[in-house]
Structure formats: C-alpha cells, structure tokens
Design a protein around this motif. Structure first.
Motif, mmCIF file in Angstrom:
data_model
loop_
_atom_site.group_PDB
_atom_site.id
_atom_site.type_symbol
_atom_site.label_atom_id
_atom_site.label_comp_id
_atom_site.label_asym_id
_atom_site.label_seq_id
_atom_site.Cartn_x
_atom_site.Cartn_y
_atom_site.Cartn_z
ATOM 1 N N ASP A 203 -2.052 7.958 10.531
ATOM 2 C CA ASP A 203 -2.389 7.392 9.231
ATOM 3 C C ASP A 203 -1.122 7.263 8.382
ATOM 4 O OD1 ASP A 203 -1.862 9.988 8.283
ATOM 5 O OD2 ASP A 203 -3.954 10.439 7.876
ATOM 6 N N SER A 204 -1.233 6.556 7.270
ATOM 7 C CA SER A 204 -0.061 6.303 6.429
ATOM 8 C C SER A 204 0.546 7.590 5.881
ATOM 9 C CB SER A 204 -0.431 5.362 5.279
ATOM 10 O OG SER A 204 -0.762 4.093 5.786
ATOM 11 N N ARG A 205 -0.281 8.557 5.555
ATOM 12 C CA ARG A 205 0.217 9.832 5.036
ATOM 13 C C ARG A 205 1.108 10.516 6.076
ATOM 14 N NH1 ARG A 205 -0.759 15.244 4.762
ATOM 15 N NH2 ARG A 205 -0.765 16.168 2.674
ATOM 16 N N THR A 206 0.630 10.590 7.310
ATOM 17 C CA THR A 206 1.411 11.216 8.387
ATOM 18 C C THR A 206 2.691 10.432 8.636
ATOM 19 O OG1 THR A 206 -0.629 12.042 9.368
ATOM 20 C CG2 THR A 206 1.325 11.980 10.795
ATOM 21 N N ARG A 207 2.603 9.116 8.639
ATOM 22 C CA ARG A 207 3.800 8.295 8.841
ATOM 23 C C ARG A 207 4.850 8.577 7.779
ATOM 24 N NH1 ARG A 207 3.230 4.589 12.760
ATOM 25 N NH2 ARG A 207 1.092 4.098 13.365
ATOM 26 N N GLN A 208 4.410 8.760 6.532
ATOM 27 C CA GLN A 208 5.369 9.033 5.465
ATOM 28 C C GLN A 208 5.985 10.420 5.614
ATOM 29 O OE1 GLN A 208 5.885 5.766 4.816
ATOM 30 N NE2 GLN A 208 6.720 6.726 3.010
ATOM 31 N N ARG B 75 2.539 8.297 -2.926
ATOM 32 C CA ARG B 75 1.492 7.259 -3.002
ATOM 33 C C ARG B 75 0.430 7.465 -1.928
ATOM 34 N NH1 ARG B 75 2.389 2.334 -5.685
ATOM 35 N NH2 ARG B 75 1.058 1.298 -4.154
ATOM 36 N N CYS B 76 0.830 8.058 -0.799
ATOM 37 C CA CYS B 76 -0.095 8.267 0.323
ATOM 38 C C CYS B 76 -0.775 9.633 0.283
ATOM 39 C CB CYS B 76 0.645 8.072 1.644
ATOM 40 S SG CYS B 76 1.143 6.365 1.944
ATOM 41 N N GLY B 77 -0.595 10.375 -0.803
ATOM 42 C CA GLY B 77 -1.312 11.633 -0.961
ATOM 43 C C GLY B 77 -0.570 12.891 -0.559
ATOM 44 N N VAL B 78 0.702 12.773 -0.187
ATOM 45 C CA VAL B 78 1.504 13.968 0.094
ATOM 46 C C VAL B 78 1.843 14.593 -1.259
ATOM 47 C CG1 VAL B 78 3.605 14.864 1.175
ATOM 48 C CG2 VAL B 78 2.443 12.873 2.175
ATOM 49 N N THR B 79 1.645 15.902 -1.384
ATOM 50 C CA THR B 79 1.893 16.564 -2.666
ATOM 51 C C THR B 79 3.373 16.902 -2.831
ATOM 52 O OG1 THR B 79 1.588 18.817 -1.839
ATOM 53 C CG2 THR B 79 -0.407 17.627 -2.586
ATOM 54 N N ARG B 80 3.752 17.178 -4.059
ATOM 55 C CA ARG B 80 5.123 17.614 -4.328
ATOM 56 C C ARG B 80 5.430 18.904 -3.571
ATOM 57 N NH1 ARG B 80 6.479 16.165 -10.634
ATOM 58 N NH2 ARG B 80 5.780 13.991 -10.517
ATOM 59 N N GLU B 81 4.478 19.817 -3.580
ATOM 60 C CA GLU B 81 4.666 21.087 -2.869
ATOM 61 C C GLU B 81 4.898 20.830 -1.376
ATOM 62 O OE1 GLU B 81 2.436 25.398 -2.539
ATOM 63 O OE2 GLU B 81 1.185 23.610 -2.727
ATOM 64 N N GLU B 82 4.129 19.928 -0.798
ATOM 65 C CA GLU B 82 4.308 19.605 0.622
ATOM 66 C C GLU B 82 5.666 18.970 0.885
ATOM 67 O OE1 GLU B 82 -0.151 18.716 2.324
ATOM 68 O OE2 GLU B 82 0.695 17.253 0.906
ATOM 69 N N ILE C 5 10.002 9.121 -0.211
ATOM 70 C CA ILE C 5 9.380 10.230 -0.941
ATOM 71 C C ILE C 5 8.350 9.646 -1.909
ATOM 72 C CG2 ILE C 5 9.764 12.012 -2.709
ATOM 73 C CD1 ILE C 5 12.471 12.591 -1.251
ATOM 74 N N GLY C 6 8.727 8.577 -2.593
ATOM 75 C CA GLY C 6 7.770 7.890 -3.463
ATOM 76 C C GLY C 6 6.576 7.369 -2.680
ATOM 77 N N GLU D 82 0.825 -1.208 0.000
ATOM 78 C CA GLU D 82 0.000 0.000 0.000
ATOM 79 C C GLU D 82 0.861 1.260 0.000
ATOM 80 O OE1 GLU D 82 -2.148 2.269 3.644
ATOM 81 O OE2 GLU D 82 -2.700 0.158 3.421
ATOM 82 N N ILE D 83 1.877 1.291 0.834
ATOM 83 C CA ILE D 83 2.661 2.512 1.022
ATOM 84 C C ILE D 83 3.768 2.662 -0.009
ATOM 85 C CG2 ILE D 83 4.218 3.719 2.611
ATOM 86 C CD1 ILE D 83 2.472 2.659 4.882
ATOM 87 N N LEU D 84 4.539 1.605 -0.230
ATOM 88 C CA LEU D 84 5.709 1.710 -1.106
ATOM 89 C C LEU D 84 5.521 1.033 -2.453
ATOM 90 C CD1 LEU D 84 8.608 1.140 1.448
ATOM 91 C CD2 LEU D 84 7.547 3.301 0.742
ATOM 92 N N GLY D 85 4.437 0.281 -2.597
ATOM 93 C CA GLY D 85 4.240 -0.437 -3.847
ATOM 94 C C GLY D 85 5.217 -1.589 -4.016
#
Length: 129
Positions: free
Chosen positions: A57-62, A88-95, A83-84, A18-21
């Motif tokens: 959540d996975s986004r925060t963990r990443q 995948r978890c919805g963090v944007t490039r800008e973020e 970073i990848g 889910e997180i890293l593919g």
C-alpha cells in the motif's frame, strides 16, 4: 527517447497527487526544462507502473522510500518530499522518527541524524500551514 503513454501518465498523475500532493505540471516544471524524459519517467514509470502494484500500500511504500532515501544520505530534498508524502499516507511523526532510529545499527548515526533533521524541517513546515 521515451514514448509517452497517456494511460500510464493518467495513473501516475493520480498517484503522485495522492501521495505527494504534486501535479504533473509541477513535476514537469521541476525537471522538464532540462530533462523532460526524466519527468516522463517519474510520472509514467515510477508512479504510473511501480506504485500501481497492489502488493504494497502507499503507506508502506512511503516508509520504504523514506528509509532508502535517508540511507543514501545524498538525497535530502527527495527525503523531505517523501517524509511529507509519508505523512499524507498516514505515517505518524513518531513513526518517522522511529524509522530514523531503526537506521542507526544498519547505516549509522549520521544517516539517522540527517533523517531526524529532515523530519524536523518537514514537521515545522507542516505546523506553519
């Protein structure tokens, strides 16, 4: 010797996918020839236990993982991988770039520059897909 646990392994396999593919087979190929116990630890303890807590959540963990790896300054391959994962978890490039900017007052410009370079490499690879 770490005893493998099939239930933890199944949870870890699902979460790392889910997180890293990545598949468990990829993890084992990258580590298992030299350090099979490390592959088991990554799959079963990190992804099969730690990543299972509902407190983050996975986004925060990443986000946390990317910041920590960029701060270390010695883990460029892992930083690019996560970073990848963040993307995948919805963090944007800008973020992701802003995360590197946030590091400047705490760990320095060099860590932030190295983090931005890692972002650039991951973004460029993603754009080629």
């Amino acid at each position: 010797m770490m005893q493998s646990d099939p239930e933890r392994r199944a949870r870890g396999a699902q979460k790392i996918g889910e997180i890293l593919g990545q598949t468990p087979e990829q993890v084992e190929r990258s580590l298992g020839d030299v350090a099979p116990q490390l592959a088991t630890y990554v799959l079963e303890t990190i992804y099969g236990e730690i990543y299972q807590s509902p407190a983050l959540d996975s986004r925060t963990r990443q986000i946390v993982t990317v910041a920590a790896l960029a701060t270390l300054g010695t883990a460029a391959p892992q930083l690019r991988t996560h970073i990848g994962g963040a993307l995948r978890c919805g963090v944007t490039r800008e973020e992701l770039v802003e995360i590197m900017m946030q590091l400047v007052p705490y760990v320095g410009v060099a860590a932030a520059i190295n983090g931005v370079v890692a972002c650039r490499e991951v973004f460029a690879a993603a754009d080629k897909k």
